[in-house]
Design a protein around this motif. Structure first.
Motif, mmCIF file in Angstrom:
data_model
loop_
_atom_site.group_PDB
_atom_site.id
_atom_site.type_symbol
_atom_site.label_atom_id
_atom_site.label_comp_id
_atom_site.label_asym_id
_atom_site.label_seq_id
_atom_site.Cartn_x
_atom_site.Cartn_y
_atom_site.Cartn_z
ATOM 1 N N LEU A 792 25.439 -5.812 -8.686
ATOM 2 C CA LEU A 792 24.096 -5.304 -8.841
ATOM 3 C C LEU A 792 23.403 -6.238 -9.956
ATOM 4 O O LEU A 792 22.319 -6.114 -10.343
ATOM 5 N N LYS A 793 24.262 -6.986 -10.996
ATOM 6 C CA LYS A 793 23.783 -7.275 -12.054
ATOM 7 C C LYS A 793 23.019 -8.764 -11.702
ATOM 8 O O LYS A 793 23.332 -9.637 -11.125
ATOM 9 N N GLY A 794 21.599 -8.637 -11.989
ATOM 10 C CA GLY A 794 20.785 -9.702 -11.737
ATOM 11 C C GLY A 794 20.154 -9.553 -10.293
ATOM 12 O O GLY A 794 19.744 -10.732 -9.886
ATOM 13 N N ARG A 795 20.803 -8.948 -9.303
ATOM 14 C CA ARG A 795 20.645 -8.839 -8.091
ATOM 15 C C ARG A 795 19.209 -7.908 -7.720
ATOM 16 O O ARG A 795 18.847 -7.193 -8.418
ATOM 17 N N ARG A 796 19.001 -7.791 -6.425
ATOM 18 C CA ARG A 796 17.874 -7.022 -6.060
ATOM 19 C C ARG A 796 18.416 -5.641 -5.641
ATOM 20 O O ARG A 796 17.633 -4.753 -5.067
ATOM 21 N N GLY A 797 19.568 -5.340 -5.443
ATOM 22 C CA GLY A 797 20.224 -4.184 -5.120
ATOM 23 C C GLY A 797 21.673 -4.666 -4.429
ATOM 24 O O GLY A 797 22.028 -5.349 -4.306
ATOM 25 N N PHE A 798 22.343 -3.457 -4.006
ATOM 26 C CA PHE A 798 23.582 -3.550 -3.048
ATOM 27 C C PHE A 798 22.907 -3.700 -1.650
ATOM 28 O O PHE A 798 22.489 -2.768 -1.159
ATOM 29 N N TYR A 799 23.371 -4.726 -0.975
ATOM 30 C CA TYR A 799 23.082 -4.893 0.267
ATOM 31 C C TYR A 799 24.145 -4.589 1.367
ATOM 32 O O TYR A 799 25.245 -4.875 1.183
ATOM 33 N N ILE A 800 23.916 -3.783 2.370
ATOM 34 C CA ILE A 800 24.720 -3.248 3.313
ATOM 35 C C ILE A 800 24.384 -4.048 4.454
ATOM 36 O O ILE A 800 23.344 -3.957 5.094
ATOM 37 N N ALA A 801 25.379 -4.875 5.175
ATOM 38 C CA ALA A 801 25.195 -5.585 6.288
ATOM 39 C C ALA A 801 24.999 -4.931 7.574
ATOM 40 O O ALA A 801 25.587 -3.471 7.696
ATOM 41 N N PRO A 802 24.129 -5.081 8.596
ATOM 42 C CA PRO A 802 23.941 -4.077 9.635
ATOM 43 C C PRO A 802 25.100 -4.411 10.660
ATOM 44 O O PRO A 802 24.972 -4.636 11.960
ATOM 45 N N THR A 803 26.446 -4.165 10.275
ATOM 46 C CA THR A 803 27.615 -4.262 11.062
ATOM 47 C C THR A 803 28.272 -2.608 10.759
ATOM 48 O O THR A 803 28.268 -2.043 9.687
ATOM 49 N N PRO A 804 28.868 -2.195 11.765
ATOM 50 C CA PRO A 804 29.512 -0.903 11.558
ATOM 51 C C PRO A 804 30.508 -0.775 10.445
ATOM 52 O O PRO A 804 30.735 0.231 9.768
ATOM 53 N N SER A 805 31.214 -1.883 10.352
ATOM 54 C CA SER A 805 32.400 -1.606 9.261
ATOM 55 C C SER A 805 31.797 -1.999 7.786
ATOM 56 O O SER A 805 32.251 -1.370 6.885
ATOM 57 N N ALA A 806 30.761 -2.616 7.660
ATOM 58 C CA ALA A 806 29.902 -2.678 6.283
ATOM 59 C C ALA A 806 29.311 -1.291 6.061
ATOM 60 O O ALA A 806 29.412 -0.752 4.921
ATOM 61 N N ARG A 807 28.866 -0.562 7.207
ATOM 62 C CA ARG A 807 28.347 0.534 6.757
ATOM 63 C C ARG A 807 29.463 1.563 6.599
ATOM 64 O O ARG A 807 29.068 2.487 5.773
ATOM 65 N N HIS A 808 30.685 1.466 7.062
ATOM 66 C CA HIS A 808 31.720 2.318 6.847
ATOM 67 C C HIS A 808 32.251 2.165 5.220
ATOM 68 O O HIS A 808 32.406 3.221 4.659
ATOM 69 N N SER A 809 32.264 0.971 4.810
ATOM 70 C CA SER A 809 32.699 0.569 3.799
ATOM 71 C C SER A 809 31.735 0.977 2.527
ATOM 72 O O SER A 809 32.019 1.721 1.681
ATOM 73 N N ALA A 810 30.369 1.028 2.855
ATOM 74 C CA ALA A 810 29.358 1.403 1.974
ATOM 75 C C ALA A 810 29.268 2.977 1.902
ATOM 76 O O ALA A 810 29.147 3.542 0.829
ATOM 77 N N LEU A 811 29.612 3.693 3.096
ATOM 78 C CA LEU A 811 29.561 5.212 2.832
ATOM 79 C C LEU A 811 30.827 5.508 2.216
ATOM 80 O O LEU A 811 30.662 6.579 1.278
ATOM 81 N N GLU A 812 31.947 4.853 2.160
ATOM 82 C CA GLU A 812 33.182 5.184 1.384
ATOM 83 C C GLU A 812 32.794 5.096 -0.184
ATOM 84 O O GLU A 812 33.143 5.701 -1.021
ATOM 85 N N ARG A 813 32.196 3.924 -0.395
ATOM 86 C CA ARG A 813 31.743 3.631 -1.836
ATOM 87 C C ARG A 813 30.929 4.720 -2.355
ATOM 88 O O ARG A 813 30.867 5.165 -3.409
ATOM 89 N N ALA A 814 29.812 4.970 -1.426
ATOM 90 C CA ALA A 814 28.679 5.929 -1.802
ATOM 91 C C ALA A 814 29.518 7.423 -2.416
ATOM 92 O O ALA A 814 29.177 8.114 -3.040
ATOM 93 N N ALA A 815 30.426 7.665 -1.525
ATOM 94 C CA ALA A 815 31.369 8.931 -1.582
ATOM 95 C C ALA A 815 32.240 8.888 -2.834
ATOM 96 O O ALA A 815 32.726 9.821 -3.046
#
Length: 865
Positions: A792-815
């Motif tokens: 996130l440093k100097g970026r626009r935010g955390f980007y989640i790619a539109p793939t099921p596996s990227a979304r799965h990984s992001a949900l794990e991180r968010a939890a």
């Protein structure tokens, strides 16, 4: 430019920009991608002459290549079907990626465009143009990082954050105007050199018309800021290492009969103390020689009577009555040889001889350091802070009798190499030559990136980002807020004995001894004590502290080493934990640091104030208690083994072995790689291989094994009994909602921004009301901590790619749960010359920019002598 008319190249530009976004990089402007594609085309122009296929075979080759690319994109789960197959008729529409490839394939198969008209030159691809498409992975692997390095350097020298520099770049790139009147040859890139720009970045930077003008303006702003900083010379009187007498001068005809140096006679010898020490060593040498002789006699007497009798008969016939008489005579001789000194065995003799030899060499070097040796060198200076070595030859007389000042030459040298010159048995000038600093294959390793980088090494300015004096060139890499450099680990200066020895010499603390490496002690016996500190309203607050015994820490620092005692301080409203560093600096002061930059973990606190500012009253109070306990002063930003807090100087000299590639060599390697690429392309034109283009990797399990894309996310029962409803990973709304709820359910319980885009990607960012405020950095750090990423440093935010596996990984991180699936990703195959460059640089620079010399730079060639 005609890329808009060419569907294949249009796909490549849009696809490259999308991949850059997925990889977390700052978005490319159309002009940057377009000009890079054109530049690759110019680099590969020779393919148009080498490729001799007939038109029909060339048409079939293109069809196979684009069909292979289409299959790659179609198989990828990194992009939604909408982004792949979108149809956008009308002016200014944005068709999907596969839609554009299909349009290119239809044109190739029919020879006509969408309106039934024959294809024009701008709608067709030459061999060089198609090959340039294959190499577009290079913009992600090389040009993107080079631009980030340029922006980070610009921000560092101006004292602004990485985010501010990126916003300036984007504003300038989005100006209206015609920037198309440019040349895409290397002529412009050859001129893109400046202090802080490495040869690698210079060779990789994009050169679109907009990017050129943007870099020009940002460089002007950088120069204006740099020239306003407080400045001092990099080479000062205290940095002089050696001075020598000109062999052709009158002084070289006068030699002291006592010390052997030139320029004075014995009656006026200033080196009496060294002469006395050398005489004492000579006496010790004589004693050692006599002791060695005594040892040989003792070995002879240790033989049997029979052996001695045989030796007497051979060498001393008739001189002794018997063996006993021979033994008695040699015992008496032995006493005379020893003259009261003790006998030594062979090991003791060797140790004594080595010690005397080392002392003799040290005295010879000390004598040389005082001046009086003859050499082609006039004097040598070295600043161990920035690594600048200045060798100044003697002035010389031309054949016409004109007296001229010799031009000095400069090198960027590590303290280890300088110490090797000082310790060498060779003459100083020969030692410099042996290390390859005058000529030869190693010369590149000792210089500067370009003329501006060299010129900047001659001064030290007060850096607006770290507040320390430094040469603002490629050697200075202090952390910039919001940039990758925030993650760099501090260099372990304490391990470099040469660094500490030379720093001590510049302070006049040269005791004639080489400093020993400083070791870290981290294991201590701890004890608990009650402490009283000032609280929030300046009222006394009682707490407890568990840390190492003071006597153990003091003995470690007094022994010349670094103590990293563990600390745990408990207060009613917070807990401080971690390690601190205690050591003795080059000024002889015991100093204390609670920061991780000094080694160890540093101190952290559980309070809210610390999460905002990385500092709080609890850490300040704990630091004061520990400083009093360990009788130490504040170390400030200094590191063990480096310049002291009083010096206020950045430690930027290269450490250890150096290897670099000059700009000229990089360009030659790139030209050679282009030729190899053309040959490989020509050898297998119909294979459809994507060469250096991006390639997709499937999702993997925690063991790295490929697996299918997941269809839903269920929270693991091992992590929470309240698992909630399963999430359909193909449903963007469900994923967006659950990520937002999971983040809001964890401290600090903030409703973060979670926004989907038209292509199915999701961006997680801080609340809009906090952007651009003093709270922004705090909330970005909180979000980064929740998601377990520094991205996130100097970026626009955390980007989640539109793939099921990227979304799965992001949900794990968010939890806050461990990730069970590694998401699919796109990777770029490294260009051939990049792979070779990486191999040659494996042992180089240790987290810094490139270091070394380009022999074409003025001031880096040895002067005439």
């Amino acid at each position: 430019m005609v890329c808009r008319e060419n569907k294949g190249r249009s796909f490549t530009i849009g696809f490259t920009k999308a991949l850059q976004r997925q990889m977390g990089g700052s978005a490319f402007h159309d002009a940057e991608v377009q000009s890079t594609q054109h530049e690759f085309t110019h680099q590969l122009e020779d393919m148009n002459r080498q490729f001799t296929q007939d038109p029909e075979q060339w048409r079939q080759t293109q069809i196979k290549v684009w069909e292979a690319v289409r299959q790659d994109v179609a198989d990828s789960t990194a992009f939604s079907d909408e982004s792949k197959y979108r149809v956008s008729p009308g002016r200014g529409g944005q068709p999907g990626y596969i839609t554009r490839i299909d349009q290119e394939l239809d044109r190739l198969k029919t020879g006509k465009d969408e309106h039934g008209k024959p294809l024009g030159p701008e709608q067709q691809n030459t061999p060089a143009q198609l090959a340039s498409v294959m190499r577009m992975g290079g913009i992600l692997e090389r040009i993107g990082p080079a631009k980030d390095n340029f922006l980070e350097m610009n921000a560092r020298h101006r004292g602004i954050s990485m985010g501010e520099a990126q916003r300036e770049w984007n504003t300038l790139m989005n100006r209206k105007g015609d920037f198309s009147n440019i040349s895409l040859t290397d002529d412009y890139r050859n001129s893109m050199k400046g202090a802080g720009i490495t040869a690698r970045d210079q060779s990789d930077l994009g050169i679109s018309g907009r990017a050129r003008d943007t870099m020009r303006q940002m460089e002007q702003r950088r120069l204006a800021a740099v020239h306003s900083h407080e400045t001092r010379p990099a080479i000062r009187p205290e940095h002089k290492l050696r001075s020598f007498i000109d062999p052709k001068s009158e002084g070289a005809q006068i030699r002291c009969e006592q010390c052997g140096q030139f320029g004075h006679l014995g009656a006026a010898c200033p080196n009496g103390d060294i002469v006395s020490k050398k005489k004492s060593l000579q006496q010790q040498t004589e004693i050692i020689n006599r002791t060695a002789e005594a040892g040989r006699i003792r070995k002879m007497l240790s033989r049997s009577d029979k052996e001695l009798q045989a030796g007497m008969d051979t060498h001393f016939p008739g001189q002794y009555e018997d063996v006993a008489a021979f033994r008695a005579a040699n015992e008496q001789r032995l006493s005379g040889v020893l003259a009261g000194n003790p006998e030594m065995d062979d090991a003791e003799l060797r140790d004594a001889q080595r010690q005397i030899s080392r002392q003799e060499k040290r005295l010879d070097k000390e004598l040389e350091a005082r001046g009086g040796s003859a050499s082609w060198i006039k004097d040598v200076s070295y600043n161990p802070e920035n690594g600048l070595l200045v060798v100044r030859p003697h002035d010389y007389t031309t054949k016409s009798g004109e007296r001229r000042t010799a031009r000095p030459f400069m090198r960027r040298v590590s303290p280890e190499n300088v110490q090797a010159m000082l310790d060498s048995d060779e003459a100083f000038g020969q030692a410099i030559n042996d290390l390859g600093m005058i000529r030869g294959a190693k010369l590149d390793n000792y210089g500067f990136e370009n003329e501006d980088d060299y010129a900047e090494s001659l001064v030290q300015r007060k850096c607006p980002s770290c507040g320390q004096f430094a040469s603002l060139n490629s050697g200075h890499r202090c952390p910039v807020p919001g940039s990758p450099s925030e993650e760099y680990k501090a260099r372990e200066l304490a391990a470099s004995s040469a660094y500490r020895t030379l720093l001590a010499k510049t302070k006049g603390n040269d005791g004639g001894q080489v400093a020993k490496p400083m070791h870290r002690r981290q294991s201590f016996t701890t004890e608990s004590r009650t402490i009283r500190v000032r609280g929030e309203n300046n009222e006394p607050v009682e707490g407890t502290i568990v840390t190492a015994r003071a006597a153990d820490v003091l003995s470690t620092s007094n022994g010349g080493h670094i103590a990293n005692p563990p600390v745990r301080a408990s207060y009613p409203d917070a807990t401080v934990s971690g390690t601190v560093a205690v050591w003795e600096d080059l000024d002889g002061r015991r100093v204390f640091s609670p920061h991780s930059a000094a080694g160890g973990r540093g101190l952290k606190c559980s309070c809210e104030d610390y999460s905002k500012r990385s500092w709080c009253r609890h850490i300040a109070a704990t630091s004061n208690v520990l400083a009093r306990r360990y009788e130490a002063g504040n170390a400030g930003k200094s590191q063990p083994g480096g310049p002291t807090v009083a010096d206020n100087v950045a430690a930027d000299a290269p450490i250890g072995a150096q290897e670099r590639l000059s700009y000229g060599k990089i360009q030659k390697m790139r030209a050679s790689a282009n030729a190899e690429f053309a040959e490989a392309y020509k050898a297998r034109p119909s294979s459809g291989a994507s060469m250096a283009a991006p390639a997709a990797l499937p999702p993997r399990d925690t063991n790295g094994n490929p697996i299918p894309e997941p269809t839903q996310w269920d929270r693991s029962l091992e992590q929470s009994k309240r698992t909630g409803k399963p999430v359909d990973l193909d449903d963007t709304k469900q994923v967006t909602y659950r990520v937002r709820k999971l983040l809001a359910g964890r401290p600090p319980r903030v409703s973060f921004s979670v926004r989907p885009d038209k292509d199915g990607g999701i961006t997680v960012d801080i609340p809009p009301k906090h952007r651009g405020t003093s709270q922004e950095s705090y909330y970005r750090q909180e979000l980064a901590t929740l998601l377990g990423t520094p991205a996130l440093k100097g970026r626009r935010g955390f980007y989640i790619a539109p793939t099921p596996s990227a979304r799965h990984s992001a949900l794990e991180r968010a939890a806050g749960d461990p990730e069970r699936i590694r998401p699919s990703e796109w990777v770029t195959r490294i260009d051939p010359e990049r792979a070779e460059a990486n191999r040659e640089r494996q042992t180089a620079t240790r987290g810094q920019n490139n270091q070394g010399a380009d022999p074409a730079i003025a001031g880096q060639s040895a002067a005439a002598r």
